[in-house]
Motif scaffolding. Structure first.
Motif, PDB file in Angstrom:
ATOM      1  N   VAL A  80      39.809  34.628  48.661  1.00 43.57           N
ATOM      2  CA  VAL A  80      41.242  34.430  48.833  1.00 43.57           C
ATOM      3  C   VAL A  80      41.995  35.335  47.854  1.00 43.57           C
ATOM      4  CG1 VAL A  80      43.105  32.727  48.557  1.00 43.57           C
ATOM      5  CG2 VAL A  80      40.941  32.053  49.628  1.00 43.57           C
ATOM      6  N   SER A  81      43.059  35.926  48.339  1.00 42.58           N
ATOM      7  CA  SER A  81      43.853  36.848  47.530  1.00 42.58           C
ATOM      8  C   SER A  81      44.256  36.209  46.198  1.00 42.58           C
ATOM      9  CB  SER A  81      45.113  37.246  48.322  1.00 42.58           C
ATOM     10  OG  SER A  81      45.894  38.115  47.558  1.00 42.58           O
ATOM     11  N   GLY A  82      44.054  36.948  45.143  1.00 39.38           N
ATOM     12  CA  GLY A  82      44.390  36.458  43.810  1.00 39.38           C
ATOM     13  C   GLY A  82      43.174  36.005  43.018  1.00 39.38           C
ATOM     14  N   PHE A  83      42.031  35.822  43.736  1.00 35.89           N
ATOM     15  CA  PHE A  83      40.819  35.356  43.058  1.00 35.89           C
ATOM     16  C   PHE A  83      39.726  36.434  43.025  1.00 35.89           C
ATOM     17  CE2 PHE A  83      42.903  31.494  44.542  1.00 35.89           C
ATOM     18  CZ  PHE A  83      42.874  30.697  43.401  1.00 35.89           C
ATOM     19  N   GLU A  84      40.098  37.680  43.327  1.00 35.61           N
ATOM     20  CA  GLU A  84      39.097  38.755  43.442  1.00 35.61           C
ATOM     21  C   GLU A  84      38.321  39.016  42.157  1.00 35.61           C
ATOM     22  OE1 GLU A  84      42.248  38.988  44.308  1.00 35.61           O
ATOM     23  OE2 GLU A  84      42.443  39.743  46.356  1.00 35.61           O
ATOM     24  N   ASN A  85      38.894  38.682  41.035  1.00 37.75           N
ATOM     25  CA  ASN A  85      38.192  38.938  39.765  1.00 37.75           C
ATOM     26  C   ASN A  85      37.260  37.800  39.370  1.00 37.75           C
ATOM     27  OD1 ASN A  85      39.435  41.412  39.422  1.00 37.75           O
ATOM     28  ND2 ASN A  85      41.221  40.473  38.432  1.00 37.75           N
ATOM     29  N   LYS A  86      37.291  36.726  40.137  1.00 38.35           N
ATOM     30  CA  LYS A  86      36.493  35.549  39.779  1.00 38.35           C
ATOM     31  C   LYS A  86      35.505  35.155  40.864  1.00 38.35           C
ATOM     32  CE  LYS A  86      39.773  32.829  37.004  1.00 38.35           C
ATOM     33  NZ  LYS A  86      40.523  31.556  37.025  1.00 38.35           N
ATOM     34  N   GLU A 107      37.999  32.128  58.921  1.00 41.35           N
ATOM     35  CA  GLU A 107      37.464  30.760  58.954  1.00 41.35           C
ATOM     36  C   GLU A 107      36.448  30.488  57.848  1.00 41.35           C
ATOM     37  OE1 GLU A 107      38.144  29.651  63.633  1.00 41.35           O
ATOM     38  OE2 GLU A 107      36.135  30.274  63.020  1.00 41.35           O
ATOM     39  N   ILE A 108      36.141  31.512  57.057  1.00 42.35           N
ATOM     40  CA  ILE A 108      35.337  31.299  55.848  1.00 42.35           C
ATOM     41  C   ILE A 108      36.113  31.887  54.690  1.00 42.35           C
ATOM     42  CG2 ILE A 108      33.969  33.361  56.448  1.00 42.35           C
ATOM     43  CD1 ILE A 108      31.765  32.260  54.608  1.00 42.35           C
ATOM     44  N   ALA A 109      36.150  31.168  53.590  1.00 43.89           N
ATOM     45  CA  ALA A 109      36.912  31.654  52.440  1.00 43.89           C
ATOM     46  C   ALA A 109      36.271  31.172  51.152  1.00 43.89           C
ATOM     47  CB  ALA A 109      38.365  31.193  52.535  1.00 43.89           C
ATOM     48  N   VAL A 110      36.593  31.888  50.081  1.00 43.74           N
ATOM     49  CA  VAL A 110      36.088  31.554  48.753  1.00 43.74           C
ATOM     50  C   VAL A 110      37.291  31.514  47.833  1.00 43.74           C
ATOM     51  CG1 VAL A 110      34.535  32.269  46.904  1.00 43.74           C
ATOM     52  CG2 VAL A 110      33.925  32.769  49.271  1.00 43.74           C
ATOM     53  N   ARG A 111      37.384  30.455  47.045  1.00 49.69           N
ATOM     54  CA  ARG A 111      38.513  30.310  46.147  1.00 49.69           C
ATOM     55  C   ARG A 111      38.162  29.352  45.018  1.00 49.69           C
ATOM     56  NH1 ARG A 111      43.472  28.919  47.913  1.00 49.69           N
ATOM     57  NH2 ARG A 111      43.854  28.399  45.744  1.00 49.69           N
TER      58      ARG A 111
END
Ligand SMILES: [Ca+2]
Ligand SMILES: [Ca+2]
Length: 280
Positions: A80-86, A107-111
């Motif tokens: 998810v945008s904003g979490f690219e460094n983590k 339909e798949i995401a990581v945050r």
């Protein structure tokens, strides 16, 4: 041996659910419970910690860049945008154990963290996690195909036959009646667990974001005959959340003194025994 936290202790009780893809009896055995994860992600497998590692021939997907293999940077394709460094899918791409993920990219995401009506972090999980969402319509299906990893280790070991996966553990957050996990071998369904069956067994409430009975570490041990190569996660609403996906190859180490292993072995034996009884 790692100590059990009070939370996981209460979860680690003897529950066995057996689901079969056919009308025949299945030897896959399911238990709930794990150990406190040292990276602040709540619960992980007794066999593998995100930071401290674990037994041989087990692999963990943490969805956190910090606990990925630095030699093989994970993919942020689903982050998810904003979490690219983590947040990343560590087992995706650029490594011999790369996992092939298919599904609609929306339909798949990581945050990290929870967002109302989007996704909830599994209870006590302060790290990045993955989720499947149908965005409010239809059924979302995502698959984790481990064939590359199995090919690699089969060749590494000079195995005459393809290795498979005989253990999977995953931290299932805010379990809903409309989530389920399926396990395939060569395209055939070998076993599955539904959210409604888990909630019925643990006495949990669908979608509860903090109750240990609705946020459970699931362990499934498969017989060699039922080893699988692909995990499929389905959800027909918002959302199916997961973290600390641990897989164990058919060559995996099984310690006799590990409580989780003891449980799994015990119930594996019980299932075999019950099958034998029925055959009489
Ligand atoms: Ca994580
Ligand atoms: Ca959920």
């Amino acid at each position: 041996m790692k100590r059990f936290s009070p939370v996981t202790k209460s979860l680690l009780f003897s529950v066995v659910l057996v689901f079969s893809a056919s009308n025949q009896s299945s030897a896959a055995s399911i238990s709930f419970g794990g150990v406190s994860a040292s990276d602040g992600s709540g619960i992980t497998s007794t066999f593998m910690d995100p930071i401290n590692g674990g037994l041989s021939d087990y692999f963990i997907e943490t969805f956190d860049i910090a606990t990925g293999d630095p030699l093989y940077p994970g993919s942020t394709d689903y982050t998810v945008s904003g979490f690219e460094n983590k947040c990343a899918v560590n087992s995706l791409n650029n490594s011999p154990i790369g996992v092939s993920i298919t599904g609609n990219s929306n339909e798949i995401a990581v945050r990290q963290g929870s967002v109302s009506s989007v996704a909830a972090a599994p209870a006590n999980d302060n790290t990045c996690y993955g989720y499947a969402t149908n965005n409010g319509q239809g059924v979302a299906t995502i698959s984790f195909d481990y064939t590359n990893l199995l090919d690699y280790y089969s060749s590494l070991y000079g195995a005459s036959t393809q290795l498979g996966i005989t253990y999977i553990g995953f931290y299932w957050g805010s379990v809903d009646i409309y989530n389920d996990f399926e396990f395939y071998s060569g395209g055939s369904l070998v076993s599955f667990i539904t959210g409604s069956s888990l909630l019925a067994q643990l006495g949990g409430n669908s979608g509860n974001q903090s109750d240990p009975d609705s946020n459970a570490y699931v362990n499934i041990a498969f017989s060699i005959a039922e080893q699988f190569d692909t995990l499929v996660i389905n959800t027909s609403d918002i959302a199916g959340e997961f973290d600390n996906i641990v897989i164990g190859l058919s060559t995996r180490e099984i310690p006799v003194n590990a409580p989780g292993a003891a449980l799994l072995l015990l119930f594996g034996t019980a299932m075999i025994a019950s099958r034998r009884l029925r055959k009489k």
